[in-house]
Motif scaffolding. Structure first.
Motif, PDB file in Angstrom:
ATOM      1  N   TRP A  17      -5.822 -70.480  80.320  1.00  0.00           N
ATOM      2  CA  TRP A  17      -7.272 -70.231  80.199  1.00  0.00           C
ATOM      3  C   TRP A  17      -7.549 -68.735  80.265  1.00  0.00           C
ATOM      4  O   TRP A  17      -8.331 -68.205  79.476  1.00  0.00           O
ATOM      5  CB  TRP A  17      -8.059 -70.975  81.269  1.00  0.00           C
ATOM      6  N   ASP A  18      -6.912 -68.032  81.210  1.00  0.00           N
ATOM      7  CA  ASP A  18      -7.085 -66.580  81.308  1.00  0.00           C
ATOM      8  C   ASP A  18      -6.679 -65.905  80.002  1.00  0.00           C
ATOM      9  O   ASP A  18      -7.354 -64.985  79.530  1.00  0.00           O
ATOM     10  CB  ASP A  18      -6.249 -66.008  82.458  1.00  0.00           C
ATOM     11  N   ALA A  19      -5.588 -66.372  79.421  1.00  0.00           N
ATOM     12  CA  ALA A  19      -5.125 -65.814  78.144  1.00  0.00           C
ATOM     13  C   ALA A  19      -6.173 -66.041  77.055  1.00  0.00           C
ATOM     14  O   ALA A  19      -6.459 -65.142  76.262  1.00  0.00           O
ATOM     15  CB  ALA A  19      -3.790 -66.435  77.739  1.00  0.00           C
ATOM     16  N   TRP A  20      -6.740 -67.236  77.005  1.00  0.00           N
ATOM     17  CA  TRP A  20      -7.767 -67.552  75.999  1.00  0.00           C
ATOM     18  C   TRP A  20      -8.943 -66.581  76.106  1.00  0.00           C
ATOM     19  O   TRP A  20      -9.419 -66.048  75.107  1.00  0.00           O
ATOM     20  CB  TRP A  20      -8.250 -68.989  76.182  1.00  0.00           C
ATOM     21  N   VAL A  21      -9.386 -66.332  77.318  1.00  0.00           N
ATOM     22  CA  VAL A  21     -10.512 -65.413  77.536  1.00  0.00           C
ATOM     23  C   VAL A  21     -10.159 -64.020  77.027  1.00  0.00           C
ATOM     24  O   VAL A  21     -10.932 -63.396  76.298  1.00  0.00           O
ATOM     25  CB  VAL A  21     -10.919 -65.377  79.023  1.00  0.00           C
ATOM     26  N   VAL A  22      -8.984 -63.533  77.389  1.00  0.00           N
ATOM     27  CA  VAL A  22      -8.572 -62.191  76.955  1.00  0.00           C
ATOM     28  C   VAL A  22      -8.437 -62.135  75.440  1.00  0.00           C
ATOM     29  O   VAL A  22      -8.935 -61.206  74.797  1.00  0.00           O
ATOM     30  CB  VAL A  22      -7.252 -61.770  77.648  1.00  0.00           C
ATOM     31  N   LEU A  23      -7.779 -63.117  74.842  1.00  0.00           N
ATOM     32  CA  LEU A  23      -7.562 -63.101  73.396  1.00  0.00           C
ATOM     33  C   LEU A  23      -8.871 -63.161  72.617  1.00  0.00           C
ATOM     34  O   LEU A  23      -8.998 -62.524  71.578  1.00  0.00           O
ATOM     35  CB  LEU A  23      -6.660 -64.256  72.966  1.00  0.00           C
ATOM     36  N   THR A  24      -9.838 -63.897  73.102  1.00  0.00           N
ATOM     37  CA  THR A  24     -11.089 -64.040  72.363  1.00  0.00           C
ATOM     38  C   THR A  24     -12.098 -62.937  72.668  1.00  0.00           C
ATOM     39  O   THR A  24     -12.951 -62.648  71.839  1.00  0.00           O
ATOM     40  CB  THR A  24     -11.740 -65.413  72.628  1.00  0.00           C
ATOM     41  N   GLU A  25     -11.989 -62.308  73.840  1.00  0.00           N
ATOM     42  CA  GLU A  25     -12.966 -61.284  74.213  1.00  0.00           C
ATOM     43  C   GLU A  25     -12.452 -59.854  74.075  1.00  0.00           C
ATOM     44  O   GLU A  25     -13.213 -58.949  73.774  1.00  0.00           O
ATOM     45  CB  GLU A  25     -13.434 -61.505  75.652  1.00  0.00           C
ATOM     46  N   ARG A  26     -11.179 -59.640  74.328  1.00  0.00           N
ATOM     47  CA  ARG A  26     -10.620 -58.283  74.292  1.00  0.00           C
ATOM     48  C   ARG A  26      -9.137 -58.328  73.903  1.00  0.00           C
ATOM     49  O   ARG A  26      -8.258 -58.049  74.718  1.00  0.00           O
ATOM     50  CB  ARG A  26     -10.845 -57.561  75.605  1.00  0.00           C
ATOM     51  N   PRO A  27      -8.873 -58.663  72.646  1.00  0.00           N
ATOM     52  CA  PRO A  27      -7.485 -58.865  72.205  1.00  0.00           C
ATOM     53  C   PRO A  27      -6.609 -57.615  72.227  1.00  0.00           C
ATOM     54  O   PRO A  27      -5.389 -57.726  72.204  1.00  0.00           O
ATOM     55  CB  PRO A  27      -7.637 -59.405  70.789  1.00  0.00           C
ATOM     56  N   ARG A  28      -7.216 -56.437  72.290  1.00  0.00           N
ATOM     57  CA  ARG A  28      -6.430 -55.194  72.350  1.00  0.00           C
ATOM     58  C   ARG A  28      -6.500 -54.547  73.740  1.00  0.00           C
ATOM     59  O   ARG A  28      -6.241 -53.366  73.886  1.00  0.00           O
ATOM     60  CB  ARG A  28      -6.930 -54.195  71.321  1.00  0.00           C
ATOM     61  N   SER A  29      -6.825 -55.292  74.721  1.00  0.00           N
ATOM     62  CA  SER A  29      -7.012 -54.758  76.061  1.00  0.00           C
ATOM     63  C   SER A  29      -5.761 -54.066  76.587  1.00  0.00           C
ATOM     64  O   SER A  29      -4.641 -54.506  76.344  1.00  0.00           O
ATOM     65  CB  SER A  29      -7.404 -55.890  77.013  1.00  0.00           C
ATOM     66  N   SER A  30      -5.976 -52.991  77.326  1.00  0.00           N
ATOM     67  CA  SER A  30      -4.860 -52.312  77.980  1.00  0.00           C
ATOM     68  C   SER A  30      -4.976 -52.479  79.496  1.00  0.00           C
ATOM     69  O   SER A  30      -4.377 -51.732  80.251  1.00  0.00           O
ATOM     70  CB  SER A  30      -4.848 -50.832  77.592  1.00  0.00           C
ATOM     71  N   GLU A  31      -5.743 -53.464  79.934  1.00  0.00           N
ATOM     72  CA  GLU A  31      -5.951 -53.706  81.360  1.00  0.00           C
ATOM     73  C   GLU A  31      -4.654 -54.107  82.063  1.00  0.00           C
ATOM     74  O   GLU A  31      -4.438 -53.746  83.205  1.00  0.00           O
ATOM     75  CB  GLU A  31      -6.978 -54.822  81.578  1.00  0.00           C
ATOM     76  N   ASN A  32      -3.834 -54.886  81.391  1.00  0.00           N
ATOM     77  CA  ASN A  32      -2.619 -55.384  82.018  1.00  0.00           C
ATOM     78  C   ASN A  32      -1.473 -55.306  81.017  1.00  0.00           C
ATOM     79  O   ASN A  32      -1.113 -56.289  80.386  1.00  0.00           O
ATOM     80  CB  ASN A  32      -2.828 -56.824  82.500  1.00  0.00           C
ATOM     81  N   LEU A  33      -0.893 -54.142  80.903  1.00  0.00           N
ATOM     82  CA  LEU A  33       0.174 -53.931  79.918  1.00  0.00           C
ATOM     83  C   LEU A  33       1.427 -54.739  80.232  1.00  0.00           C
ATOM     84  O   LEU A  33       2.259 -54.938  79.361  1.00  0.00           O
ATOM     85  CB  LEU A  33       0.516 -52.440  79.815  1.00  0.00           C
ATOM     86  N   GLY A  34       1.553 -55.222  81.455  1.00  0.00           N
ATOM     87  CA  GLY A  34       2.680 -56.083  81.799  1.00  0.00           C
ATOM     88  C   GLY A  34       2.568 -57.451  81.152  1.00  0.00           C
ATOM     89  O   GLY A  34       3.562 -58.122  80.909  1.00  0.00           O
ATOM     90  N   ARG A  35       1.349 -57.879  80.866  1.00  0.00           N
ATOM     91  CA  ARG A  35       1.125 -59.193  80.253  1.00  0.00           C
ATOM     92  C   ARG A  35       0.781 -59.119  78.767  1.00  0.00           C
ATOM     93  O   ARG A  35       1.051 -60.041  78.032  1.00  0.00           O
ATOM     94  CB  ARG A  35      -0.028 -59.911  80.955  1.00  0.00           C
ATOM     95  N   GLN A  36       0.149 -58.056  78.358  1.00  0.00           N
ATOM     96  CA  GLN A  36      -0.388 -57.993  76.997  1.00  0.00           C
ATOM     97  C   GLN A  36       0.007 -56.676  76.335  1.00  0.00           C
ATOM     98  O   GLN A  36      -0.266 -55.602  76.865  1.00  0.00           O
ATOM     99  CB  GLN A  36      -1.915 -58.100  77.085  1.00  0.00           C
ATOM    100  N   HIS A  37       0.645 -56.779  75.175  1.00  0.00           N
ATOM    101  CA  HIS A  37       1.021 -55.571  74.448  1.00  0.00           C
ATOM    102  C   HIS A  37       1.271 -55.887  72.970  1.00  0.00           C
ATOM    103  O   HIS A  37       1.520 -57.025  72.602  1.00  0.00           O
ATOM    104  CB  HIS A  37       2.265 -54.922  75.066  1.00  0.00           C
ATOM    105  N   ARG A  38       1.216 -54.847  72.190  1.00  0.00           N
ATOM    106  CA  ARG A  38       1.508 -54.970  70.762  1.00  0.00           C
ATOM    107  C   ARG A  38       3.009 -55.128  70.589  1.00  0.00           C
ATOM    108  O   ARG A  38       3.800 -54.456  71.249  1.00  0.00           O
ATOM    109  CB  ARG A  38       1.029 -53.711  70.044  1.00  0.00           C
TER     110      ARG A  38
END
Length: 99
Positions: A25-46
């Motif tokens: 669910w947390d992933a869904w929120v991030v992907l739909t609201e801020r897909p390029r977020s740099s808030e948590n580079l350990g979890r989300q990156h290009r």
């Protein structure tokens, strides 16, 4: 808006939901609201190299990864022009393609 690129991605998403409901669910929120977020580079990156882009309808688009669990991953493609995030790959196991 988020959409699944194929049936395999949708099935993988369902697996993630069963295994880690809250994190998915947390992933869904991030992907739909801020897909390029740099808030948590350990979890989300290009993604890098040959996986940094994905072609959809002839357009070369950025491909990113979100780490849902220690092994579970979501690969997604950002289509700004159509305001869509495409879920390209999802599953509870780490994709061996990036090893």
């Amino acid at each position: 808006m988020a959409r699944f690129l194929n049936n395999e991605a949708a099935k993988g998403w369902e697996e993630l939901c069963r295994a880690a409901t809250s994190n998915t669910w947390d992933a869904w929120v991030v992907l739909t609201e801020r897909p390029r977020s740099s808030e948590n580079l350990g979890r989300q990156h290009r993604l890098k190299g040959e996986y940094s882009h994905h072609i959809i309808d002839g357009d070369k688009l950025e491909q990113w990864q979100y780490e849902v669990t220690s092994g579970g991953r979501i690969w997604y493609v950002i289509d700004e022009e159509n305001s869509t995030v495409w879920i390209a790959r999802a599953g509870t196991g780490h994709p061996k393609l990036t090893d």
